[in-house]
Design a protein around this motif. Structure first.
Motif, PDB file in Angstrom:
ATOM      1  N   ALA A 281      20.745   6.463   9.007  1.00 26.73           N
ATOM      2  CA  ALA A 281      19.696   7.444   8.720  1.00 26.73           C
ATOM      3  C   ALA A 281      18.841   7.004   7.544  1.00 26.73           C
ATOM      4  O   ALA A 281      17.606   7.032   7.601  1.00 26.73           O
ATOM      5  CB  ALA A 281      20.332   8.807   8.440  1.00 26.73           C
ATOM      6  N   GLY A 282      19.498   6.587   6.456  1.00 23.71           N
ATOM      7  CA  GLY A 282      18.749   6.177   5.277  1.00 23.71           C
ATOM      8  C   GLY A 282      17.993   4.890   5.482  1.00 23.71           C
ATOM      9  O   GLY A 282      16.876   4.716   4.974  1.00 23.71           O
ATOM     10  N   ALA A 283      18.580   3.965   6.243  1.00 26.01           N
ATOM     11  CA  ALA A 283      17.946   2.669   6.448  1.00 26.01           C
ATOM     12  C   ALA A 283      16.701   2.772   7.310  1.00 26.01           C
ATOM     13  O   ALA A 283      15.639   2.240   6.982  1.00 26.01           O
ATOM     14  CB  ALA A 283      18.955   1.702   7.082  1.00 26.01           C
ATOM     15  N   ILE A 284      16.820   3.481   8.429  1.00 30.76           N
ATOM     16  CA  ILE A 284      15.721   3.518   9.386  1.00 30.76           C
ATOM     17  C   ILE A 284      14.581   4.419   8.931  1.00 30.76           C
ATOM     18  O   ILE A 284      13.430   4.258   9.351  1.00 30.76           O
ATOM     19  CB  ILE A 284      16.241   3.974  10.776  1.00 30.76           C
ATOM     20  CG1 ILE A 284      15.282   3.551  11.888  1.00 30.76           C
ATOM     21  CG2 ILE A 284      16.483   5.463  10.794  1.00 30.76           C
ATOM     22  CD1 ILE A 284      15.213   2.068  12.114  1.00 30.76           C
ATOM     23  N   LEU A 285      14.884   5.391   8.056  1.00 28.57           N
ATOM     24  CA  LEU A 285      13.861   6.358   7.661  1.00 28.57           C
ATOM     25  C   LEU A 285      13.092   5.965   6.409  1.00 28.57           C
ATOM     26  O   LEU A 285      12.191   6.688   5.988  1.00 28.57           O
ATOM     27  CB  LEU A 285      14.495   7.743   7.462  1.00 28.57           C
ATOM     28  CG  LEU A 285      14.977   8.430   8.743  1.00 28.57           C
ATOM     29  CD1 LEU A 285      15.656   9.748   8.419  1.00 28.57           C
ATOM     30  CD2 LEU A 285      13.813   8.651   9.712  1.00 28.57           C
ATOM     31  N   ARG A 286      13.429   4.823   5.822  1.00 28.33           N
ATOM     32  CA  ARG A 286      12.678   4.390   4.636  1.00 28.33           C
ATOM     33  C   ARG A 286      11.177   4.272   4.922  1.00 28.33           C
ATOM     34  O   ARG A 286      10.366   4.813   4.150  1.00 28.33           O
ATOM     35  CB  ARG A 286      13.238   3.085   4.090  1.00 28.33           C
ATOM     36  CG  ARG A 286      12.447   2.595   2.877  1.00 28.33           C
ATOM     37  CD  ARG A 286      13.109   1.440   2.178  1.00 28.33           C
ATOM     38  NE  ARG A 286      12.336   1.054   1.008  1.00 28.33           N
ATOM     39  CZ  ARG A 286      12.839   0.661  -0.141  1.00 28.33           C
ATOM     40  NH1 ARG A 286      14.149   0.608  -0.289  1.00 28.33           N
ATOM     41  NH2 ARG A 286      12.069   0.328  -1.144  1.00 28.33           N
ATOM     42  N   PRO A 287      10.754   3.567   5.987  1.00 28.14           N
ATOM     43  CA  PRO A 287       9.308   3.507   6.244  1.00 28.14           C
ATOM     44  C   PRO A 287       8.703   4.862   6.575  1.00 28.14           C
ATOM     45  O   PRO A 287       7.528   5.105   6.305  1.00 28.14           O
ATOM     46  CB  PRO A 287       9.194   2.542   7.440  1.00 28.14           C
ATOM     47  CG  PRO A 287      10.550   2.507   8.047  1.00 28.14           C
ATOM     48  CD  PRO A 287      11.509   2.732   6.925  1.00 28.14           C
ATOM     49  N   VAL A 288       9.502   5.765   7.145  1.00 28.13           N
ATOM     50  CA  VAL A 288       9.014   7.124   7.406  1.00 28.13           C
ATOM     51  C   VAL A 288       8.702   7.820   6.085  1.00 28.13           C
ATOM     52  O   VAL A 288       7.669   8.485   5.949  1.00 28.13           O
ATOM     53  CB  VAL A 288      10.062   7.932   8.209  1.00 28.13           C
ATOM     54  CG1 VAL A 288       9.610   9.390   8.345  1.00 28.13           C
ATOM     55  CG2 VAL A 288      10.275   7.311   9.581  1.00 28.13           C
ATOM     56  N   GLY A 289       9.599   7.636   5.103  1.00 29.81           N
ATOM     57  CA  GLY A 289       9.342   8.207   3.785  1.00 29.81           C
ATOM     58  C   GLY A 289       8.087   7.645   3.155  1.00 29.81           C
ATOM     59  O   GLY A 289       7.303   8.382   2.537  1.00 29.81           O
ATOM     60  N   GLY A 290       7.871   6.338   3.310  1.00 30.40           N
ATOM     61  CA  GLY A 290       6.653   5.728   2.780  1.00 30.40           C
ATOM     62  C   GLY A 290       5.412   6.265   3.463  1.00 30.40           C
ATOM     63  O   GLY A 290       4.389   6.538   2.818  1.00 30.40           O
ATOM     64  N   SER A 291       5.485   6.447   4.779  1.00 30.90           N
ATOM     65  CA  SER A 291       4.345   6.962   5.529  1.00 30.90           C
ATOM     66  C   SER A 291       4.058   8.425   5.165  1.00 30.90           C
ATOM     67  O   SER A 291       2.901   8.830   5.027  1.00 30.90           O
ATOM     68  CB  SER A 291       4.624   6.846   7.035  1.00 30.90           C
ATOM     69  OG  SER A 291       3.510   7.251   7.784  1.00 30.90           O
ATOM     70  N   ILE A 292       5.128   9.218   4.993  1.00 33.64           N
ATOM     71  CA  ILE A 292       4.949  10.613   4.568  1.00 33.64           C
ATOM     72  C   ILE A 292       4.300  10.667   3.190  1.00 33.64           C
ATOM     73  O   ILE A 292       3.405  11.478   2.929  1.00 33.64           O
ATOM     74  CB  ILE A 292       6.310  11.342   4.552  1.00 33.64           C
ATOM     75  CG1 ILE A 292       6.812  11.555   5.978  1.00 33.64           C
ATOM     76  CG2 ILE A 292       6.195  12.691   3.820  1.00 33.64           C
ATOM     77  CD1 ILE A 292       8.216  12.123   6.063  1.00 33.64           C
ATOM     78  N   ALA A 293       4.723   9.766   2.307  1.00 34.22           N
ATOM     79  CA  ALA A 293       4.138   9.715   0.971  1.00 34.22           C
ATOM     80  C   ALA A 293       2.665   9.312   1.024  1.00 34.22           C
ATOM     81  O   ALA A 293       1.852   9.777   0.222  1.00 34.22           O
ATOM     82  CB  ALA A 293       4.925   8.749   0.097  1.00 34.22           C
ATOM     83  N   ASP A 294       2.309   8.423   1.956  1.00 34.23           N
ATOM     84  CA  ASP A 294       0.898   8.058   2.126  1.00 34.23           C
ATOM     85  C   ASP A 294       0.065   9.285   2.488  1.00 34.23           C
ATOM     86  O   ASP A 294      -1.092   9.401   2.084  1.00 34.23           O
ATOM     87  CB  ASP A 294       0.755   7.004   3.232  1.00 34.23           C
ATOM     88  CG  ASP A 294       1.137   5.604   2.769  1.00 34.23           C
ATOM     89  OD1 ASP A 294       1.107   5.352   1.549  1.00 34.23           O
ATOM     90  OD2 ASP A 294       1.488   4.772   3.629  1.00 34.23           O
ATOM     91  N   ARG A 295       0.653  10.219   3.236  1.00 32.02           N
ATOM     92  CA  ARG A 295      -0.082  11.393   3.708  1.00 32.02           C
ATOM     93  C   ARG A 295      -0.037  12.543   2.703  1.00 32.02           C
ATOM     94  O   ARG A 295      -1.061  13.171   2.416  1.00 32.02           O
ATOM     95  CB  ARG A 295       0.495  11.868   5.047  1.00 32.02           C
ATOM     96  CG  ARG A 295       0.244  10.922   6.204  1.00 32.02           C
ATOM     97  CD  ARG A 295       0.980  11.379   7.457  1.00 32.02           C
ATOM     98  NE  ARG A 295       0.701  10.510   8.579  1.00 32.02           N
ATOM     99  CZ  ARG A 295      -0.292  10.664   9.443  1.00 32.02           C
ATOM    100  NH1 ARG A 295      -1.137  11.668   9.294  1.00 32.02           N
ATOM    101  NH2 ARG A 295      -0.465   9.838  10.451  1.00 32.02           N
ATOM    102  N   LEU A 296       1.165  12.828   2.176  1.00 30.19           N
ATOM    103  CA  LEU A 296       1.332  13.979   1.283  1.00 30.19           C
ATOM    104  C   LEU A 296       1.185  13.624  -0.183  1.00 30.19           C
ATOM    105  O   LEU A 296       0.921  14.496  -1.012  1.00 30.19           O
ATOM    106  CB  LEU A 296       2.715  14.624   1.492  1.00 30.19           C
ATOM    107  CG  LEU A 296       3.054  15.153   2.878  1.00 30.19           C
ATOM    108  CD1 LEU A 296       4.454  15.773   2.868  1.00 30.19           C
ATOM    109  CD2 LEU A 296       2.027  16.177   3.334  1.00 30.19           C
ATOM    110  N   GLY A 297       1.374  12.362  -0.510  1.00 27.26           N
ATOM    111  CA  GLY A 297       1.441  11.931  -1.898  1.00 27.26           C
ATOM    112  C   GLY A 297       2.886  11.678  -2.281  1.00 27.26           C
ATOM    113  O   GLY A 297       3.799  12.400  -1.844  1.00 27.26           O
ATOM    114  N   GLY A 298       3.105  10.655  -3.095  1.00 25.97           N
ATOM    115  CA  GLY A 298       4.458  10.304  -3.477  1.00 25.97           C
ATOM    116  C   GLY A 298       5.174  11.379  -4.267  1.00 25.97           C
ATOM    117  O   GLY A 298       6.370  11.601  -4.100  1.00 25.97           O
TER     118      GLY A 298
END
Length: 425
Positions: A281-298
């Protein structure tokens, strides 16, 4: 949309090479975690029984050395370029793996500590792979690009899926042989695929010692270090200690599950499967977290991810008594920590874009130190109280400190460097 933009910018072979290099390096770096029980039994057969603290130390050494070496490799990235630095580190890793294989059952605890230190060079690959990929891409894509490169930490999932079974069939030392062969293969692939960004895309800016000290005097360096010590430190700490935790807490439940549903009587293998599930879960979702941060802000993303982790850690320490509920909670903790990793590194290149090599090393070092502290804390909790409750409470407390820190810096960040960073803060 973001993935479509990747095709028009940067250099995808380098991005892929950085992912593969980090993926296999992370697999090697965390190799001792899924083999902890097998290695402990091997040492015990030779007359050396590990205490909970010694076991925690063995698992913490690769994280600790990887943390410190991230500073060294970050320096190498700035001075000699990412590619040359990566190949040098990979050579040390290959040598360490083959040493562990050839020593095999005869290896001593002190020799294992030495091998564990050598594996730290694999963990330090983070300080090379991320800046090498990031140097090719514009600020608006940094969250996704560094998330993809950093998703190489999925390698630890491969460890937990296959290492215990390989150890059961051929012995734990065979895992070192396979790791050495695969690392040598990646060495060759990386040599041909990866390229350092040309001057027209990214102009290297080698630093002097005074420049490093200047960065260390910048308070934002310490804030980012704290946030990454929580997010990545939490992820790698739990990943390395996952099998020990599951075996000490839920061995009977896993044995019953393995026999009834998997036809697997080796509980150490079953523990590897459940560990892989949570870590995935943590490994595969890292880029998802980065993409969410691109949209919502870090900043907003870290509020969400860290807040969830704090609550889940307290739940695990107080309310969890059922094995399946525990796996669900651990799965969600690792998922949120993985996404938080991506969110932190959506912010770092926007604040320190011209110093990504050394900053990746510094912040990555903090992440490794956080993981070391978590492993030792869990080992201490088990040794002192025969329970992990205190360890989870302490971790939740540190996450809350990070949340307070985000509240203290968010306004200043958004009204200073965030206004011209090129991405959403």
């Amino acid at each position: 949309m973001k993935f479509g933009e990747l095709k028009k910018a940067g250099h995808w072979p380098t991005l892929l090479a950085a992912f593969l290099y980090f993926d296999f390096s992370f697999m090697v770096w965390t190799m001792l975690g899924p083999l902890s029980t097998e290695i402990s039994e091997s040492l015990a057969a030779g007359g050396f029984t590990l205490t909970p603290d010694q076991k925690a130390t063995l698992l913490a050494i690769p994280i600790l050395s990887g943390a410190i070496l991230r500073i060294v490799l970050g320096f190498g990235v700035d001075r000699f370029g990412p590619k040359r630095t990566a190949l040098t580190a990979q050579a040390v890793v290959i040598a360490s793996l083959f040493y562990g294989y050839f020593r095999g059952e005869s290896i001593t605890y002190n020799e294992l500590l030495l091998v564990a230190f050598g594996l730290g060079f694999a963990g330090a690959s983070f300080a090379v792979a991320l800046p090498q990929a990031g140097q090719w891409y514009p600020p608006r894509l940094q969250g996704l690009v560094l998330g993809l490169a950093g998703a190489g930490n999925v390698g630890v999932v491969v460890d937990f899926l296959f290492a215990p079974k390989i150890a059961e069939i051929w012995g734990w030392q065979a895992v070192f042989l396979i790791g050495g062969v695969l690392s040598a293969f990646i060495f060759i692939v990386y040599t041909f695929m990866a390229k350092d960004a040309p001057p027209e895309v990214y102009k290297p800016n080698p630093k002097k010692l005074a420049d490093y000290l200047k960065l260390l005097r910048d308070k934002d360096t310490w804030w980012f270090s704290l946030f990454y010590a929580v997010s990545f430190g939490g992820f790698v700490g739990f990943a390395n200690y996952m099998k020990v935790y599951l075996m000490n807490t839920y061995q009977v439940d896993m044995s019953a599950f393995g026999t009834q549903y998997l036809g697997e009587e080796n509980v150490k293998v079953v523990a590897g499967y459940f560990g892989a599930l949570c870590i995935f879960a943590g490994a595969i979702l890292r880029p998802v977290g980065g993409s969410i941060a691109d949209r919502l802000g870090g900043v907003k993303s870290l509020y969400i991810f860290f807040g969830a982790v704090a609550v889940l850690a307290v739940v695990n320490a107080t309310l969890v008594h059922n094995f399946y509920f525990a796996i669900l909670v651990l799965f969600l903790i690792m998922a949120c920590l993985g996404m938080a990793n991506g969110a932190v590194f959506q912010l770092v290149p926007q604040r320190f874009g011209k110093d990504m090599g050394i900053m990746t090393g510094i912040v990555g070092c903090a992440g490794g130190l956080g993981g070391t502290a978590l492993v030792k804390t869990l080992g201490w909790s088990k040794g002192a109280f025969d329970s992990y409750t205190a360890g989870f409470f302490l971790f939740a407390g540190v996450v809350l400190v990070a949340l307070v820190g985000i509240s203290l810096v968010k306004t200043r960040w958004r009204t200073t460097w965030g206004m011209s960073a090129g991405g959403r803060i």
